[in-house]
Design a protein around this motif. Structure first.
Motif, PDB file in Angstrom:
ATOM      1  N   LEU A   1      66.499  49.033 -22.546  1.00 17.74           N
ATOM      2  CA  LEU A   1      67.054  48.774 -21.224  1.00 17.74           C
ATOM      3  C   LEU A   1      68.571  48.689 -21.304  1.00 17.74           C
ATOM      4  O   LEU A   1      69.124  48.513 -22.381  1.00 17.74           O
ATOM      5  N   ASP A   2      69.209  48.856 -20.159  1.00 11.63           N
ATOM      6  CA  ASP A   2      70.653  48.698 -20.040  1.00 11.63           C
ATOM      7  C   ASP A   2      70.933  47.419 -19.274  1.00 11.63           C
ATOM      8  O   ASP A   2      70.196  47.072 -18.338  1.00 11.63           O
ATOM      9  N   CYS A   3      72.010  46.723 -19.643  1.00 10.44           N
ATOM     10  CA  CYS A   3      72.374  45.521 -18.916  1.00 10.44           C
ATOM     11  C   CYS A   3      73.861  45.219 -19.084  1.00 10.44           C
ATOM     12  O   CYS A   3      74.520  45.786 -19.950  1.00 10.44           O
ATOM     13  N   THR A   4      74.335  44.337 -18.242  1.00 10.08           N
ATOM     14  CA  THR A   4      75.713  43.857 -18.347  1.00 10.08           C
ATOM     15  C   THR A   4      75.747  42.734 -19.384  1.00 10.08           C
ATOM     16  O   THR A   4      74.703  42.278 -19.860  1.00 10.08           O
ATOM     17  N   ASP A   5      76.928  42.249 -19.705  1.00  7.22           N
ATOM     18  CA  ASP A   5      77.036  41.132 -20.646  1.00  7.22           C
ATOM     19  C   ASP A   5      76.355  39.881 -20.105  1.00  7.22           C
ATOM     20  O   ASP A   5      75.697  39.153 -20.853  1.00  7.22           O
ATOM     21  N   ASP A   6      76.510  39.603 -18.805  1.00  8.62           N
ATOM     22  CA  ASP A   6      75.836  38.438 -18.212  1.00  8.62           C
ATOM     23  C   ASP A   6      74.321  38.607 -18.268  1.00  8.62           C
ATOM     24  O   ASP A   6      73.589  37.654 -18.552  1.00  8.62           O
ATOM     25  N   GLU A   7      73.842  39.819 -17.977  1.00 14.11           N
ATOM     26  CA  GLU A   7      72.410  40.079 -18.045  1.00 14.11           C
ATOM     27  C   GLU A   7      71.907  39.976 -19.485  1.00 14.11           C
ATOM     28  O   GLU A   7      70.778  39.532 -19.718  1.00 14.11           O
ATOM     29  N   LEU A   8      72.741  40.339 -20.449  1.00 19.80           N
ATOM     30  CA  LEU A   8      72.370  40.201 -21.855  1.00 19.80           C
ATOM     31  C   LEU A   8      72.142  38.735 -22.209  1.00 19.80           C
ATOM     32  O   LEU A   8      71.189  38.398 -22.914  1.00 19.80           O
ATOM     33  N   ASP A   9      72.982  37.861 -21.689  1.00 18.81           N
ATOM     34  CA  ASP A   9      72.780  36.427 -21.911  1.00 18.81           C
ATOM     35  C   ASP A   9      71.449  35.973 -21.316  1.00 18.81           C
ATOM     36  O   ASP A   9      70.703  35.211 -21.944  1.00 18.81           O
ATOM     37  N   ALA A  10      71.136  36.440 -20.108  1.00 17.45           N
ATOM     38  CA  ALA A  10      69.852  36.103 -19.478  1.00 17.45           C
ATOM     39  C   ALA A  10      68.688  36.681 -20.281  1.00 17.45           C
ATOM     40  O   ALA A  10      67.642  36.036 -20.432  1.00 17.45           O
ATOM     41  N   LEU A  11      68.860  37.890 -20.824  1.00 18.17           N
ATOM     42  CA  LEU A  11      67.821  38.520 -21.645  1.00 18.17           C
ATOM     43  C   LEU A  11      67.544  37.677 -22.894  1.00 18.17           C
ATOM     44  O   LEU A  11      66.388  37.471 -23.273  1.00 18.17           O
ATOM     45  N   LYS A  12      68.597  37.185 -23.515  1.00 23.94           N
ATOM     46  CA  LYS A  12      68.421  36.344 -24.706  1.00 23.94           C
ATOM     47  C   LYS A  12      67.645  35.076 -24.362  1.00 23.94           C
ATOM     48  O   LYS A  12      66.823  34.610 -25.155  1.00 23.94           O
ATOM     49  N   ALA A  13      67.857  34.527 -23.172  1.00 24.60           N
ATOM     50  CA  ALA A  13      67.100  33.348 -22.737  1.00 24.60           C
ATOM     51  C   ALA A  13      65.627  33.702 -22.533  1.00 24.60           C
ATOM     52  O   ALA A  13      64.740  32.933 -22.922  1.00 24.60           O
ATOM     53  N   VAL A  14      65.347  34.865 -21.946  1.00 26.74           N
ATOM     54  CA  VAL A  14      63.963  35.309 -21.767  1.00 26.74           C
ATOM     55  C   VAL A  14      63.295  35.510 -23.127  1.00 26.74           C
ATOM     56  O   VAL A  14      62.135  35.131 -23.329  1.00 26.74           O
ATOM     57  N   LEU A  15      64.022  36.076 -24.069  1.00 26.42           N
ATOM     58  CA  LEU A  15      63.464  36.321 -25.406  1.00 26.42           C
ATOM     59  C   LEU A  15      63.036  35.030 -26.106  1.00 26.42           C
ATOM     60  O   LEU A  15      62.139  35.063 -26.948  1.00 26.42           O
ATOM     61  N   GLU A  16      63.646  33.912 -25.753  1.00 24.02           N
ATOM     62  CA  GLU A  16      63.238  32.635 -26.339  1.00 24.02           C
ATOM     63  C   GLU A  16      61.794  32.291 -25.992  1.00 24.02           C
ATOM     64  O   GLU A  16      61.116  31.599 -26.744  1.00 24.02           O
TER      65      GLU A  16
ATOM     66  N   PRO B   1      78.240  51.885 -25.511  1.00 25.79           N
ATOM     67  CA  PRO B   1      78.938  53.170 -25.410  1.00 25.79           C
ATOM     68  C   PRO B   1      80.350  52.995 -24.855  1.00 25.79           C
ATOM     69  O   PRO B   1      80.577  52.186 -23.962  1.00 25.79           O
ATOM     70  N   GLU B   2      81.282  53.754 -25.410  1.00 28.95           N
ATOM     71  CA  GLU B   2      82.674  53.663 -24.966  1.00 28.95           C
ATOM     72  C   GLU B   2      82.854  54.122 -23.527  1.00 28.95           C
ATOM     73  O   GLU B   2      83.717  53.623 -22.818  1.00 28.95           O
ATOM     74  N   ASP B   3      82.044  55.080 -23.100  1.00 30.77           N
ATOM     75  CA  ASP B   3      82.210  55.658 -21.772  1.00 30.77           C
ATOM     76  C   ASP B   3      81.352  54.995 -20.706  1.00 30.77           C
ATOM     77  O   ASP B   3      81.241  55.497 -19.597  1.00 30.77           O
ATOM     78  N   ALA B   4      80.716  53.844 -21.027  1.00 31.46           N
ATOM     79  CA  ALA B   4      79.852  53.180 -20.057  1.00 31.46           C
ATOM     80  C   ALA B   4      80.126  51.682 -20.042  1.00 31.46           C
ATOM     81  O   ALA B   4      80.558  51.102 -21.030  1.00 31.46           O
ATOM     82  N   THR B   5      79.866  51.087 -18.900  1.00 31.55           N
ATOM     83  CA  THR B   5      79.977  49.642 -18.769  1.00 31.55           C
ATOM     84  C   THR B   5      78.652  49.034 -19.203  1.00 31.55           C
ATOM     85  O   THR B   5      77.602  49.544 -18.873  1.00 31.55           O
ATOM     86  N   GLY B   6      78.697  47.951 -19.937  1.00 30.35           N
ATOM     87  CA  GLY B   6      77.473  47.268 -20.309  1.00 30.35           C
ATOM     88  C   GLY B   6      76.990  47.638 -21.692  1.00 30.35           C
ATOM     89  O   GLY B   6      77.732  48.187 -22.514  1.00 30.35           O
ATOM     90  N   VAL B   7      75.722  47.321 -21.927  1.00 30.74           N
ATOM     91  CA  VAL B   7      75.140  47.483 -23.252  1.00 30.74           C
ATOM     92  C   VAL B   7      73.712  48.009 -23.134  1.00 30.74           C
ATOM     93  O   VAL B   7      72.997  47.658 -22.208  1.00 30.74           O
ATOM     94  N   ASN B   8      73.351  48.874 -24.067  1.00 30.49           N
ATOM     95  CA  ASN B   8      71.969  49.335 -24.175  1.00 30.49           C
ATOM     96  C   ASN B   8      71.300  48.456 -25.227  1.00 30.49           C
ATOM     97  O   ASN B   8      71.844  48.256 -26.312  1.00 30.49           O
ATOM     98  N   VAL B   9      70.136  47.913 -24.887  1.00 29.54           N
ATOM     99  CA  VAL B   9      69.441  46.980 -25.761  1.00 29.54           C
ATOM    100  C   VAL B   9      68.097  47.580 -26.163  1.00 29.54           C
ATOM    101  O   VAL B   9      67.351  48.065 -25.310  1.00 29.54           O
TER     102      VAL B   9
END
Length: 149
Positions: A77-92, A105-113
């Protein structure tokens, strides 16, 4: 598979289980679940309009339609940094699920997880639904589509 969307929590989880089962039976590379675009136009809980595929007031690009892919025991999935923090909470709440890779990716906002999900389809379905509701902050009645199985 005979249906490809659902909006009620129990029906969405059943859709995810059916899609995972169909994906495994077909031996496809992955399956993709995507939020209905209409859910992004307004947030049912607050009545406020949501931005998508545009620039926000601070000039940063907003994410598009939330999606989750599953294939070969991996959730993507793709997410923003804030969504990544929420994802880490769900993973708990899902100790058998672990982040395998974070790609920025350098050419995209956010992170692929990429998350290892060595679990049965019911547990994966619970996780996916929590991702849509908790990570992407969508209402409990959000419609999700199985767009690629």
């Amino acid at each position: 598979m005979t249906r490809f969307d659902a909006a009620e929590p129990a029906e969405r989880r059943k859709l995810y289980v059916d899609a995972i089962t169909a994906h495994r039976e077909r031996g496809s590379a992955f399956l993709t679940l995507e939020v209905d675009e209409g859910a992004l136009e307004t947030n049912d809980e607050t009545g406020t309009e949501r931005e998508s595929d545009s620039e926000s007031d601070d000039g940063s690009a907003e994410a598009g339609v939330p999606w989750v892919q599953f294939g070969d025991g991996t959730i993507n999935l793709d997410c923003t940094d804030d969504e990544l923090d929420a994802l880490k909470a769900v993973l708990e709440e899902f100790p058998a699920f672990k982040i395998d890779d974070l790609i920025r990716p350098e050419d995209a906002t956010g992170v692929n997880v990429r998350i290892s999900a060595k679990a049965d389809q019911n547990r994966i379905a619970q996780f996916v639904d929590d991702v849509f509701l908790e990570v992407y902050d969508l209402p409990a009645t959000v419609r999700v589509w199985a767009v690629d199985v």
